[in-house]
Design an enzyme around this catalytic site. Structure first.
Site, short mmCIF file in Angstrom:
data_model
loop_
_atom_site.label_atom_id
_atom_site.label_comp_id
_atom_site.label_asym_id
_atom_site.label_seq_id
_atom_site.Cartn_x
_atom_site.Cartn_y
_atom_site.Cartn_z
N HIS A 1 0.87 -1.19 0.00
CA HIS A 1 0.00 0.00 0.00
C HIS A 1 0.90 1.23 0.00
O HIS A 1 1.62 1.47 0.96
CB HIS A 1 -0.90 0.02 1.24
CG HIS A 1 -1.82 -1.16 1.33
ND1 HIS A 1 -3.07 -1.16 0.77
CD2 HIS A 1 -1.67 -2.38 1.90
CE1 HIS A 1 -3.66 -2.33 1.00
NE2 HIS A 1 -2.82 -3.09 1.69
N ASP B 1 2.13 -6.96 2.87
CA ASP B 1 0.97 -6.12 3.21
C ASP B 1 1.45 -4.82 3.86
O ASP B 1 0.88 -4.35 4.86
CB ASP B 1 -0.01 -6.87 4.11
CG ASP B 1 -1.36 -6.17 4.25
OD1 ASP B 1 -1.62 -5.19 3.51
OD2 ASP B 1 -2.15 -6.59 5.11
#
Length: 417
Positions: free
Chosen positions: A56, A299
């Site tokens: 992200h 992640d």
């Protein structure tokens, strides 16, 4: 432009690597050439550039947390030369216009190779499937609503059929909202002890079971993001035994931490999916070791300092991981003697490349793109947030002593760290 990397260690031998026009042209014990650039590796290990299929970068719209520039520089610091960026930015990457803008921005601002996911459905939560064909034509590496489970079975079914038709994977954040009940950590003894609302592991495994039935019906490549429960591992094992086209990733924090280690209300231990039970963690390790789980993905989820303060009840979900992943995996799995270095590199390079059909990620072979990393595997160091290039400092591993420090990272022959 030619670059010579000399005195690098590979398979217990000292070698040199010649790079010309972004590609590896020779790997040998000694190379005599007048290269324009010479890099002395000082007998440190050379490895292929790492691949992370789940990051992200928060850009656009949330750049106080991270930008493409800071996220890509942090990736290079962690030894990653190719990453896959999630679409949950603002605006969500859920249409061809915004997808094309995102790809252009990745190329303009990034120092590494950034592949872009597109959303499965509008704004990540609508039931209307996005224009999968057009975004696949524009280069979408896959389709995901990461951060949200797809709540309607027909939405997932229609998306799978479309993704299959364009030969792209569906990457699933599996989470049934009706089973969350406001949980901020795993439901169990630790949550009860701390008086915090718990999130049932059924929220993951129940939706995964649904999705596997749909994936079997459609034949789509179905990839499970950040798997976290023992039931999910077993479901995946059964699906693979049946020959289904399914792959899965696990994050370093789910391999190394569990909810028994949450001894206080600590926002740095809050992530989604949450840290599960010791039994779940053992199942994840077993699943990774036996090949049920294909790869490690970070992640990487940067947040501001303010968003990770106070109570787990109100703090944001997620931790950073791109700068610590290799060192944690190397220290706890390779240095400990559990697996060899090549197995760890299979998890972090070979298997992601194979699963997602990457053609431009180098694997340290003559003719490949010169995506490679010089790593110091011999000296212990301290994980220090002050060393992070990411804007996010939210990691429960700060202060850990580890091995596997990045000395230099090259992307298509260009030194980017």
């Amino acid at each position: 432009m030619t670059t010579l990397i000399k005195n690098a260690r590979l398979n217990d031998q000292t070698i040199s690597i010649l790079i010309k026009d972004g590609k590896i042209t020779a790997i040998d014990s000694s190379i005599n050439t007048d290269a324009e650039n010479v890099f002395d590796a000082h007998n440190h290990q050379v490895i292929p550039g790492l691949v992370d299929v789940h990051v992200h970068f928060r850009d656009p719209g949330l750049t106080y947390k991270e930008t493409i520039e800071t996220g890509s520089k942090a990736s290079a610091h962690g030894g990653f030369t190719t990453v896959f960026a999630m679409p949950n930015v603002k605006p969500v990457v859920d249409n061809p216009t915004d997808f094309a803008k995102m790809v252009a921005k990745n190329q303009a601002d990034g120092v590494i190779k950034i592949k872009q996911y597109a959303a499965i459905s509008g704004d990540l939560t609508a039931n209307q499937v996005t224009d999968i064909k057009d975004m696949a034509d524009l280069g979408a590496i896959g389709f995901t609503n990461d951060g949200h489970g797809v709540q309607t079975a027909d939405t997932m079914y229609q998306a799978m059929k479309l993704a299959k038709s364009v030969n792209r994977p569906i990457v699933a954040h599996v989470e049934d909202d009706s089973l969350i009940h406001g949980g901020v950590m795993n439901a169990g003894l630790a949550a009860d002890r701390l008086g915090l609302p718990g999130m049932s592991s059924l929220s993951e495994s129940a939706q995964l079971a649904r999705d596997l039935v749909l994936a079997n019906a459609t034949g789509v490549h179905y990839h499970v993001a950040h798997i976290s429960t023992k039931e999910s591992v077993e479901l995946l094992r059964i699906a693979k035994a049946r020959g289904m086209n399914v792959t899965a990733e696990v994050s370093p924090h789910h391999l190394l931490l569990d909810d028994s280690m949450i001894t206080m209300d600590n926002p740095m231990m809050k992530m989604n999916p949450p840290l599960r039970s010791p039994e779940d963690r053992a199942a994840l390790i077993s699943g990774l070791l036996d090949g049920t789980i294909d790869m490690v993905a970070t992640d990487h989820a940067p947040h501001s300092v303010e968003e990770k303060q106070g109570s787990m009840r109100s703090a944001s979900f997620g931790i950073v991981g791109i700068e610590t992943a290799f060192s944690l995996i190397y220290t706890h799995f390779v240095k400990s003697g559990l697996v060899d270095l090549q197995t760890a590199l299979d998890w972090m390079v070979t298997n992601p490349i194979k699963a997602f059909g990457l053609h431009d990620a180098g694997q340290l072979r003559v003719g490949d793109a010169a995506d490679l990393v010089i790593m110091d595997l011999d000296h212990e160091f301290n994980i220090d947030a002050a060393d992070f290039l990411s804007k996010g400092k939210n990691s429960p591993f700060i202060g850990d002593q580890v091995y596997g420090k990045t000395i230099a990272t090259f992307v298509s022959g260009k030194q980017v760290y």
